[in-house]
Design an enzyme around this catalytic site. Sequence first.
Site, PDB file in Angstrom:
ATOM      1  CG  ASP A 131      -1.857  -1.151   1.293  1.00 26.72           C
ATOM      2  OD1 ASP A 131      -2.087  -1.758   0.230  1.00 26.72           O
ATOM      3  OD2 ASP A 131      -2.352  -1.472   2.381  1.00 26.72           O
ATOM      4  CG  ASN A 218     -12.686   5.961 -30.824  1.00 26.61           C
ATOM      5  OD1 ASN A 218     -13.478   6.878 -30.678  1.00 26.61           O
ATOM      6  ND2 ASN A 218     -12.003   5.763 -31.932  1.00 26.61           N
TER       7      ASN A 218
HETATM    8  O1  F6P Z   1      -2.558  -4.049   3.211  1.00 24.71           O
HETATM    9  C1  F6P Z   1      -2.391  -4.827   2.082  1.00 24.71           C
HETATM   10  C2  F6P Z   1      -3.727  -5.163   1.463  1.00 24.71           C
HETATM   11  O2  F6P Z   1      -3.500  -5.934   0.290  1.00 24.71           O
HETATM   12  C3  F6P Z   1      -4.624  -3.959   1.137  1.00 24.71           C
HETATM   13  O3  F6P Z   1      -4.251  -3.319  -0.046  1.00 24.71           O
HETATM   14  C4  F6P Z   1      -5.969  -4.621   1.093  1.00 24.71           C
HETATM   15  O4  F6P Z   1      -6.985  -3.687   1.396  1.00 24.71           O
HETATM   16  C5  F6P Z   1      -5.886  -5.673   2.159  1.00 24.71           C
HETATM   17  O5  F6P Z   1      -4.504  -5.933   2.357  1.00 24.71           O
HETATM   18  C6  F6P Z   1      -6.580  -6.965   1.838  1.00 24.71           C
HETATM   19  O6  F6P Z   1      -6.458  -7.798   2.926  1.00 24.71           O
HETATM   20  P1  F6P Z   1      -6.777  -9.355   2.930  1.00 24.71           P
HETATM   21  O7  F6P Z   1      -5.730 -10.061   2.141  1.00 24.71           O
HETATM   22  O8  F6P Z   1      -6.749  -9.728   4.377  1.00 24.71           O
HETATM   23  O9  F6P Z   1      -8.121  -9.499   2.303  1.00 24.71           O
END
Ligand code: F6P
Length: 328
Positions: A131, A218
């Site tokens: 993130d 387009n």
């Molecule tokens: O923090 C990393 C992340 O991949 C985020 O981007 C995402 O919102 C979350 O973890 C998803 O978490 P999980 O794998 O527990 O569904």
Amino acid sequence: MEKIKTIAVLTSGGDAPGMNACIRAITRSAIYEGCRVFGVYRGYEGLMNGEFKEFTSSSVSNTIQRGGTILKTARSKEFMTDEGKKKAFDQLKAHGVDALIVIGGNGSLTGARDFAKIYDIPVIGVPGTIDNDLYGTDLTIGYDTALNTIVDCVDKIRDTATSHDRIFFIEVMGRDAGFLAQNSAIASGAEAAIIPEDQTNVDQLAQFIGRGMRKSKNSSIVLVSESREGGLGGALYYAERVRKEYPQYDVRVTILGHLQRGGTPTASDRILASRLGYAAIEALAEGQRNIMVGVDDDKIVYVPLTRAVKQNKPIDKELINVLSVLSI
Ligand code: F6P
């Protein structure tokens, strides 16, 4: 300060490519400094349950190129409780550990910060998350790989978008941060990005259509952050709105999901992970505690854990302008 003789390392939260390179760097740097190293499995869950294994230099051989985490990972609710933290501390003491290193994202380093407030043991955080949302570091481990994975996917989707004259809304991860959406939009030549950091009173969809979408093109690609902060919708929401409000357009949605978290780390992530792992041990040797190691302007920095997790890391507004100017 008394010399640290035994450290424990764990990975926590979402896995990120490059975590193994970091575990490797921590293990080998610690051994170089004459310390024993315990790998703790399954994040804070394993810390509370005593899933410790002593690592040697060869425990981390042939791992630098592997995605995921050899230590496995978890999200732990129990560790948030006082009882959970006590269990963790008791396990650290039972194994003779005198410093803990946590590789993880915002939630994991918040756990590390809270633990460090209660117990007298040095804790070092290493930013490991796709993130890129930790304050005080320009980059987090895994972000560059995820960004490249997204760009690969968008390049492929663009073939279809162009062939069929379609608008694609592509939803990407990032939790409540728009770094992945914004920068993958720039790197893939997308027409727009919808991100939580760019909230104004202006509706982002209306703005995108109003800017002349399809006057000269387009097909269009819009990167949408998964965040629902401040009433933002996801890719499905925007596609539905286009179907209703602008029915002349042919629209499709792709939600990239967990494929963004996997795969071989890029060279940049391996180097970042190696530098940060090494820096974590250096920090302990210097007597640092309760900090996150990060990079600022390509230099290693120490950021108090309390700052790293508390503040929202801003997106440079210049990135928003770059995309908007280059996508006309
Ligand atoms: O923090 C990393 C992340 O991949 C985020 O981007 C995402 O919102 C979350 O973890 C998803 O978490 P999980 O794998 O527990 O569904």
